[in-house]
Design an enzyme around this catalytic site. Structure first.
Site, mmCIF file in Angstrom:
data_model
loop_
_atom_site.group_PDB
_atom_site.id
_atom_site.type_symbol
_atom_site.label_atom_id
_atom_site.label_comp_id
_atom_site.label_asym_id
_atom_site.label_seq_id
_atom_site.Cartn_x
_atom_site.Cartn_y
_atom_site.Cartn_z
ATOM 1 N N ASP A 33 0.813 -1.215 0.000
ATOM 2 C CA ASP A 33 0.000 0.000 0.000
ATOM 3 C C ASP A 33 0.848 1.267 0.000
ATOM 4 O O ASP A 33 2.074 1.208 0.146
ATOM 5 C CB ASP A 33 -0.958 -0.009 1.211
ATOM 6 C CG ASP A 33 -0.255 -0.447 2.502
ATOM 7 O OD1 ASP A 33 0.986 -0.431 2.539
ATOM 8 O OD2 ASP A 33 -0.956 -0.807 3.457
ATOM 9 N N ASP A 78 -7.563 -2.643 14.236
ATOM 10 C CA ASP A 78 -8.971 -2.885 13.875
ATOM 11 C C ASP A 78 -9.119 -4.082 12.919
ATOM 12 O O ASP A 78 -10.177 -4.301 12.348
ATOM 13 C CB ASP A 78 -9.598 -1.629 13.238
ATOM 14 C CG ASP A 78 -8.896 -1.191 11.956
ATOM 15 O OD1 ASP A 78 -7.915 -1.851 11.533
ATOM 16 O OD2 ASP A 78 -9.321 -0.190 11.357
ATOM 17 N N HIS A 92 -7.320 -4.617 10.096
ATOM 18 C CA HIS A 92 -7.045 -4.418 8.671
ATOM 19 C C HIS A 92 -5.729 -5.072 8.257
ATOM 20 O O HIS A 92 -4.816 -5.231 9.058
ATOM 21 C CB HIS A 92 -7.092 -2.931 8.267
ATOM 22 C CG HIS A 92 -5.949 -2.081 8.752
ATOM 23 N ND1 HIS A 92 -6.094 -1.068 9.663
ATOM 24 C CD2 HIS A 92 -4.641 -2.066 8.408
ATOM 25 C CE1 HIS A 92 -4.933 -0.475 9.864
ATOM 26 N NE2 HIS A 92 -4.031 -1.065 9.111
ATOM 27 N N GLU A 142 -9.583 -1.498 5.267
ATOM 28 C CA GLU A 142 -10.272 -1.185 6.515
ATOM 29 C C GLU A 142 -11.531 -2.037 6.650
ATOM 30 O O GLU A 142 -11.988 -2.646 5.674
ATOM 31 C CB GLU A 142 -10.640 0.309 6.515
ATOM 32 C CG GLU A 142 -9.436 1.252 6.480
ATOM 33 C CD GLU A 142 -8.670 1.329 7.805
ATOM 34 O OE1 GLU A 142 -8.716 0.359 8.597
ATOM 35 O OE2 GLU A 142 -8.014 2.364 8.032
HETATM 36 C C1 GLP Z 1 -0.420 0.199 8.526
HETATM 37 C C2 GLP Z 1 -0.022 -0.628 7.301
HETATM 38 C C3 GLP Z 1 -0.337 -2.086 7.512
HETATM 39 C C4 GLP Z 1 0.234 -2.547 8.839
HETATM 40 C C5 GLP Z 1 -0.428 -1.769 9.957
HETATM 41 C C6 GLP Z 1 0.056 -2.188 11.328
HETATM 42 O O1 GLP Z 1 -1.760 0.486 8.563
HETATM 43 N N1 GLP Z 1 -0.689 -0.172 6.132
HETATM 44 O O2 GLP Z 1 0.229 -2.853 6.429
HETATM 45 O O3 GLP Z 1 0.028 -3.921 9.005
HETATM 46 O O4 GLP Z 1 -0.094 -0.412 9.760
HETATM 47 O O5 GLP Z 1 1.190 -1.449 11.674
HETATM 48 P P1 GLP Z 1 2.216 -1.835 12.777
HETATM 49 O O6 GLP Z 1 2.925 -3.029 12.268
HETATM 50 O O7 GLP Z 1 3.120 -0.660 12.911
HETATM 51 O O8 GLP Z 1 1.446 -2.130 14.017
#
Ligand code: GLP
Length: 259
Positions: free
Chosen positions: A66, A135, A137, A142
């Protein structure tokens, strides 16, 4: 069902996944990796530095999940820069073979479709690394995202913008829109490796692995995939109903099966 591997800590999880990826790249130099951003996969990338040292990675291709929409690609928190900083440079990948969905505004209306074509032209993704949002995702899909969705522009939830505010000057600085591989795109990868560490991820992990299949918890889509490895620490595994079974299965897994 997903294979759940409960590890001591994030470093142990990173080492386990990096061992597997390094073996894959040695076996298949033209491996196509799916990269995730966020803090969770950092131990994998860190462990890969030593494991890929001396390995020819010039044929490896990679696709990120993304990108933020409308953020200057030169912004230090654009995923283009994060991937360059955390993955491309340290691992010595060829920058031309590492792609992200294009989040810049001109052409944004066909950027999703363009990305789908790029992934297809590369023969699809062999191993997709995934984190999970609080949440539920994955990528930036989302709650409410269709299990059939492809790469497209999405609006971030307030929760995600607050979670990601730590990378910016504040929640208002986090872009409102993103472009993300869809759940359908992610499910097309040949192997999904989802990592989660810490108590803050426990509810999302339990929903993803053991909850009902629901677009309200997008990561539950992994239950539709035939090959998923979920790598979690004790805290992220703390609300799993079948944790003892996962431990037993992993402890007695025949070595030849690998990850
Ligand atoms: C962002 C990214 C996701 C990731 C999520 C969790 O939203 N787009 O790909 O999994 O964060 O982040 P973290 O690993 O920092 O908890």
């Amino acid at each position: 069902m997903a294979e759940v591997i409960i590890v001591r800590d994030a470093a142990a999880g990173g080492a386990l996944v990096a061992d597997h990826i390094a073996a894959l790249v040695r076996r298949r130099p033209e491996t196509v990796l799916g990269l995730a951003t966020g803090s969770t996969p950092l131990p994998v990338y860190a462990a890969l530095r030593t494991r890929l040292a001396g390995v020819d990675v010039s044929h490896v291709r990679a696709f990120a999940l993304d990108e933020y929409v409308g953020l200057d690609p030169a912004h230090p928190e654009s995923y283009a820069r994060v991937i360059e900083r955390e993955v491309v440079r340290p691992l010595g990948l060829d920058p031309a073979r590492v792609r992200l969905p294009r989040g810049t505004l001109p052409g944004i209306e066909h950027a999703g479709e363009d990305y789908e074509h790029e992934i297809a032209d590369a023969g699809g993704i062999d191993l997709q690394i995934l984190g999970i949002g609080s949440d539920g995702h994955i990528g930036f899909n989302e709650p409410g995202s269709s299990f059939a969705s492809r790469t497209r522009v999405k609006t971030l939830t307030r929760q995600t913008r607050e979670d990601n505010a730590r990378f910016f000057a504040g929640p208002d600085e986090v872009p409102r829109h993103c472009i993300t591989q869809g759940l359908g795109t992610i499910l097309d990868a040949r192997h999904l490796v989802l990592l989660a560490f810490g108590e803050g991820k426990a509810a999302a992990v339990a929903g993803a692995v053991e909850g009902p299949l629901t677009a309200s918890l997008p990561a539950s889509a992994i239950q539709l995939h035939e090959r998923v490895s979920v790598v979690v620490d004790e805290a992220a595994a703390s609300t799993l109903g079948f944790a003892d079974y996962y431990r037993e299965a992993w402890a007695h897994k025949p070595a030849w099966q690998g990850l």
